[in-house]
Design a protein around this motif. Structure first.
Motif, PDB file in Angstrom:
ATOM      1  N   ILE A  41      -2.687 -25.929   1.380  1.00 39.94           N
ATOM      2  CA  ILE A  41      -3.374 -27.056   0.750  1.00 39.94           C
ATOM      3  C   ILE A  41      -2.663 -27.424  -0.541  1.00 39.94           C
ATOM      4  N   ASN A  42      -2.462 -28.723  -0.751  1.00 40.45           N
ATOM      5  CA  ASN A  42      -1.876 -29.215  -1.983  1.00 40.45           C
ATOM      6  C   ASN A  42      -2.996 -29.529  -2.974  1.00 40.45           C
ATOM      7  N   GLU A  43      -3.132 -28.716  -4.009  1.00 43.52           N
ATOM      8  CA  GLU A  43      -4.224 -28.900  -4.971  1.00 43.52           C
ATOM      9  C   GLU A  43      -4.064 -30.157  -5.823  1.00 43.52           C
ATOM     10  N   ASP A  44      -2.885 -30.772  -5.805  1.00 49.42           N
ATOM     11  CA  ASP A  44      -2.690 -32.032  -6.510  1.00 49.42           C
ATOM     12  C   ASP A  44      -3.111 -33.234  -5.669  1.00 49.42           C
ATOM     13  N   ASP A  45      -3.594 -32.985  -4.454  1.00 48.25           N
ATOM     14  CA  ASP A  45      -4.005 -34.046  -3.537  1.00 48.25           C
ATOM     15  C   ASP A  45      -5.460 -33.804  -3.128  1.00 48.25           C
ATOM     16  N   PRO A  46      -6.416 -34.556  -3.678  1.00 48.87           N
ATOM     17  CA  PRO A  46      -7.829 -34.332  -3.362  1.00 48.87           C
ATOM     18  C   PRO A  46      -8.138 -34.421  -1.868  1.00 48.87           C
ATOM     19  N   ASP A  47      -7.447 -35.292  -1.147  1.00 48.44           N
ATOM     20  CA  ASP A  47      -7.677 -35.393   0.302  1.00 48.44           C
ATOM     21  C   ASP A  47      -7.233 -34.122   1.017  1.00 48.44           C
ATOM     22  N   SER A  48      -6.143 -33.532   0.568  1.00 44.22           N
ATOM     23  CA  SER A  48      -5.681 -32.274   1.144  1.00 44.22           C
ATOM     24  C   SER A  48      -6.724 -31.182   0.931  1.00 44.22           C
ATOM     25  N   VAL A  49      -7.302 -31.146  -0.245  1.00 38.26           N
ATOM     26  CA  VAL A  49      -8.332 -30.148  -0.560  1.00 38.26           C
ATOM     27  C   VAL A  49      -9.552 -30.347   0.334  1.00 38.26           C
ATOM     28  N   ALA A  50     -10.006 -31.591   0.474  1.00 36.27           N
ATOM     29  CA  ALA A  50     -11.199 -31.875   1.275  1.00 36.27           C
ATOM     30  C   ALA A  50     -10.973 -31.580   2.749  1.00 36.27           C
ATOM     31  N   VAL A  51      -9.855 -32.020   3.288  1.00 34.05           N
ATOM     32  CA  VAL A  51      -9.579 -31.800   4.713  1.00 34.05           C
ATOM     33  C   VAL A  51      -9.299 -30.326   4.980  1.00 34.05           C
ATOM     34  N   ASN A  65      -6.282 -16.520   4.516  1.00 29.87           N
ATOM     35  CA  ASN A  65      -5.214 -17.294   5.151  1.00 29.87           C
ATOM     36  C   ASN A  65      -4.974 -18.640   4.474  1.00 29.87           C
ATOM     37  N   VAL A  66      -5.715 -18.936   3.432  1.00 30.75           N
ATOM     38  CA  VAL A  66      -5.584 -20.218   2.737  1.00 30.75           C
ATOM     39  C   VAL A  66      -4.580 -20.071   1.590  1.00 30.75           C
ATOM     40  N   VAL A  67      -3.546 -20.902   1.611  1.00 26.75           N
ATOM     41  CA  VAL A  67      -2.513 -20.904   0.575  1.00 26.75           C
ATOM     42  C   VAL A  67      -2.636 -22.197  -0.215  1.00 26.75           C
ATOM     43  N   LYS A  68      -2.721 -22.085  -1.535  1.00 32.78           N
ATOM     44  CA  LYS A  68      -2.846 -23.264  -2.391  1.00 32.78           C
ATOM     45  C   LYS A  68      -1.563 -23.438  -3.190  1.00 32.78           C
ATOM     46  N   VAL A  69      -1.018 -24.661  -3.130  1.00 28.00           N
ATOM     47  CA  VAL A  69       0.203 -24.988  -3.862  1.00 28.00           C
ATOM     48  C   VAL A  69      -0.032 -26.277  -4.645  1.00 28.00           C
ATOM     49  N   ARG A  70       0.923 -26.625  -5.469  1.00 27.38           N
ATOM     50  CA  ARG A  70       0.855 -27.898  -6.196  1.00 27.38           C
ATOM     51  C   ARG A  70       2.155 -28.668  -5.946  1.00 27.38           C
ATOM     52  N   ILE A  71       1.999 -29.885  -5.395  1.00 31.90           N
ATOM     53  CA  ILE A  71       3.148 -30.757  -5.157  1.00 31.90           C
ATOM     54  C   ILE A  71       2.827 -32.102  -5.805  1.00 31.90           C
ATOM     55  N   PRO A  72       3.209 -32.292  -7.061  1.00 35.31           N
ATOM     56  CA  PRO A  72       2.848 -33.527  -7.767  1.00 35.31           C
ATOM     57  C   PRO A  72       3.621 -34.735  -7.238  1.00 35.31           C
ATOM     58  N   GLY A  73       2.980 -35.895  -7.327  1.00 33.99           N
ATOM     59  CA  GLY A  73       3.678 -37.146  -7.060  1.00 33.99           C
ATOM     60  C   GLY A  73       3.756 -37.594  -5.619  1.00 33.99           C
ATOM     61  N   LYS A  74       3.346 -36.778  -4.673  1.00 33.71           N
ATOM     62  CA  LYS A  74       3.370 -37.126  -3.250  1.00 33.71           C
ATOM     63  C   LYS A  74       4.737 -37.645  -2.785  1.00 33.71           C
ATOM     64  N   PRO A  75       5.821 -36.915  -3.013  1.00 23.72           N
ATOM     65  CA  PRO A  75       7.136 -37.385  -2.544  1.00 23.72           C
ATOM     66  C   PRO A  75       7.212 -37.334  -1.021  1.00 23.72           C
ATOM     67  N   GLN A  76       7.898 -38.309  -0.426  1.00 24.19           N
ATOM     68  CA  GLN A  76       8.061 -38.286   1.029  1.00 24.19           C
ATOM     69  C   GLN A  76       9.073 -37.223   1.448  1.00 24.19           C
ATOM     70  N   ARG A  77      10.112 -37.056   0.642  1.00 21.22           N
ATOM     71  CA  ARG A  77      11.163 -36.081   0.949  1.00 21.22           C
ATOM     72  C   ARG A  77      11.376 -35.153  -0.247  1.00 21.22           C
ATOM     73  N   LEU A  78      11.584 -33.896   0.064  1.00 22.05           N
ATOM     74  CA  LEU A  78      11.927 -32.913  -0.960  1.00 22.05           C
ATOM     75  C   LEU A  78      13.429 -32.699  -0.972  1.00 22.05           C
ATOM     76  N   THR A  79      13.962 -32.340  -2.115  1.00 19.25           N
ATOM     77  CA  THR A  79      15.343 -31.880  -2.159  1.00 19.25           C
ATOM     78  C   THR A  79      15.382 -30.449  -1.625  1.00 19.25           C
ATOM     79  N   PRO A  80      16.540 -29.974  -1.189  1.00 20.09           N
ATOM     80  CA  PRO A  80      16.626 -28.582  -0.750  1.00 20.09           C
ATOM     81  C   PRO A  80      16.154 -27.594  -1.818  1.00 20.09           C
ATOM     82  N   ALA A  81      16.438 -27.887  -3.082  1.00 20.04           N
ATOM     83  CA  ALA A  81      16.008 -26.978  -4.154  1.00 20.04           C
ATOM     84  C   ALA A  81      14.487 -26.984  -4.287  1.00 20.04           C
ATOM     85  N   GLN A  82      13.878 -28.150  -4.243  1.00 23.97           N
ATOM     86  CA  GLN A  82      12.408 -28.228  -4.301  1.00 23.97           C
ATOM     87  C   GLN A  82      11.787 -27.499  -3.119  1.00 23.97           C
TER      88      GLN A  82
END
Length: 347
Positions: A41-51, A65-82
């Motif tokens: 679940i992306n904690e920076d995305d309220p819809d992700s949290v709700a769903v 089994n629930v993993v919480k992460v933070r991915i700010p800005g909702k990027p469509q693509r990540l860089t390999p480093a990200q």
């Protein structure tokens, strides 16, 4: 003939000769279970949290089994480093019994030219990005009988549960859950279309017929459009844009995808997004996020997909097992849908 080509020629022959067998696959007694699936679940995305909360409740996913992460800005693509940092964070929170992973958000869905699911499960393949039309790295899970991919193949299949809206995401989850209660009469539709370059899977279409024990019919159609069908379990075609989806009715647990270059570019506009399948009522789908050319190995193999799904595999298992070179391919939907699993009855 190079060794890789020889191996795939033998594979091609074995799959073609095994088409009829796909219609009579025995029911599986084992497969992916809710306590073996991690949800991210992306904690920076309220819809992700709700769903995510709804999915956990509907599928009885353990809290551990629930993993919480933070991915700010909702990027469509990540860089390999990200991506490397995200994967390290997810993996550090998974126990040894976790066999598969579900990420609950729409974006991000790609890592450079790789799909997010391909990069997560098999590792980021930078060489593929140098020439996206080149052959991909083979998946050890392709056409596997394994019910324990981490144990047997040192990999965790992954899927994305996209969120066009919370309401639609919950309806998608409900369709996946409903698939496990009873087998309904249904049809698998395979279309060989006028877009010849997108018909590379046609040689793998299962033959027309009936599977009485599964209440399933298979149909192969020469045409661009399926219209008015009310019993769709599988719909596989080759088109950049698929028309008349609003006239169809998909049964719970339905799988549907189109062979085209950028179906997995979920928010792209150049071709039909795989999201349209889910919005039309399918439970899971697949598409590539960068130009793959028309290698059949980069798309779900119809024979393998049908065989594994009829045999009792869940949607995530059957879809992952059906793609030979999945680096560019994005798997989306509700992973635990399993309409033909013997042990799922009465859940």
């Amino acid at each position: 003939m190079p060794l890789r080509l020889r191996a795939f020629f033998r594979l091609f022959l074995s799959l073609v000769l095994g088409c009829a067998a796909a219609l009579h696959a025995p029911a599986a007694l084992a497969g992916l279970k809710p306590n073996e699936l991690a949800i991210v679940i992306n904690e920076d995305d309220p819809d992700s949290v709700a769903v995510g909360a709804y999915y956990r409740q509907r599928r009885d996913i353990p809290a551990a089994n629930v993993v919480k992460v933070r991915i700010p800005g909702k990027p469509q693509r990540l860089t390999p480093a990200q991506f490397r940092l995200l994967k390290e964070e997810i993996d550090s929170k998974l126990g040894p019994t976790i066999q598969a992973v579900l990420m609950i958000w729409t974006t991000p869905y790609a890592v450079d030219c790789n799909s997010l699911t391909g990069a997560y499960t098999l590792g980021f393949d930078g060489a593929q990005c140098a020439k996206t039309c080149a052959a991909g790295q083979p998946s050890p899970y392709f056409n596997s009988k394994s019910a324990r991919p981490l144990t047997d193949h040192a990999m965790r299949p992954s899927m994305l549960l996209p969120i066009s809206s919370v309401k639609e995401a919950k309806a998608l989850i409900d369709r996946g859950v409903a698939a496990g209660f009873r087998t309904v009469p249904a049809t698998a539709y395979y279309l060989a279309t006028s877009e010849k370059a997108r018909n590379t899977r046609a040689g793998f279409f299962p033959p027309p017929g009936r599977v009485p024990a599964r209440r399933l019919t298979t149909k192969v159609i020469q045409g661009d459009v399926l219209e008015g069908a009310r019993d769709v379990l599988i719909y596989q075609t080759g088109m950049a844009q698929v028309a008349k989806l609003d006239t169809l009715q998909f049964v719970p647990g339905a799988l549907a995808d189109h062979l085209t270059s950028l179906g997995g570019d979920l928010l792209g506009t150049s071709q039909m997004s795989s999201l349209r399948w889910l919005e039309a009522g399918a439970t899971a789908s697949y598409g590539t996020v960068s130009e793959p050319c028309n290698h059949w190995q980069k798309f779900p193999n119809p024979t393998v997909l049908l065989r594994r799904y009829l045999g009792g595999d869940s949607a995530i298992e059957a879809y992952w097992k059906s793609v030979a070179w999945p680096a560019q391919g994005l798997f989306i939907g509700e992973p635990l849908a399993a309409p033909y699993r013997a042990t799922s009855r009465g859940r």
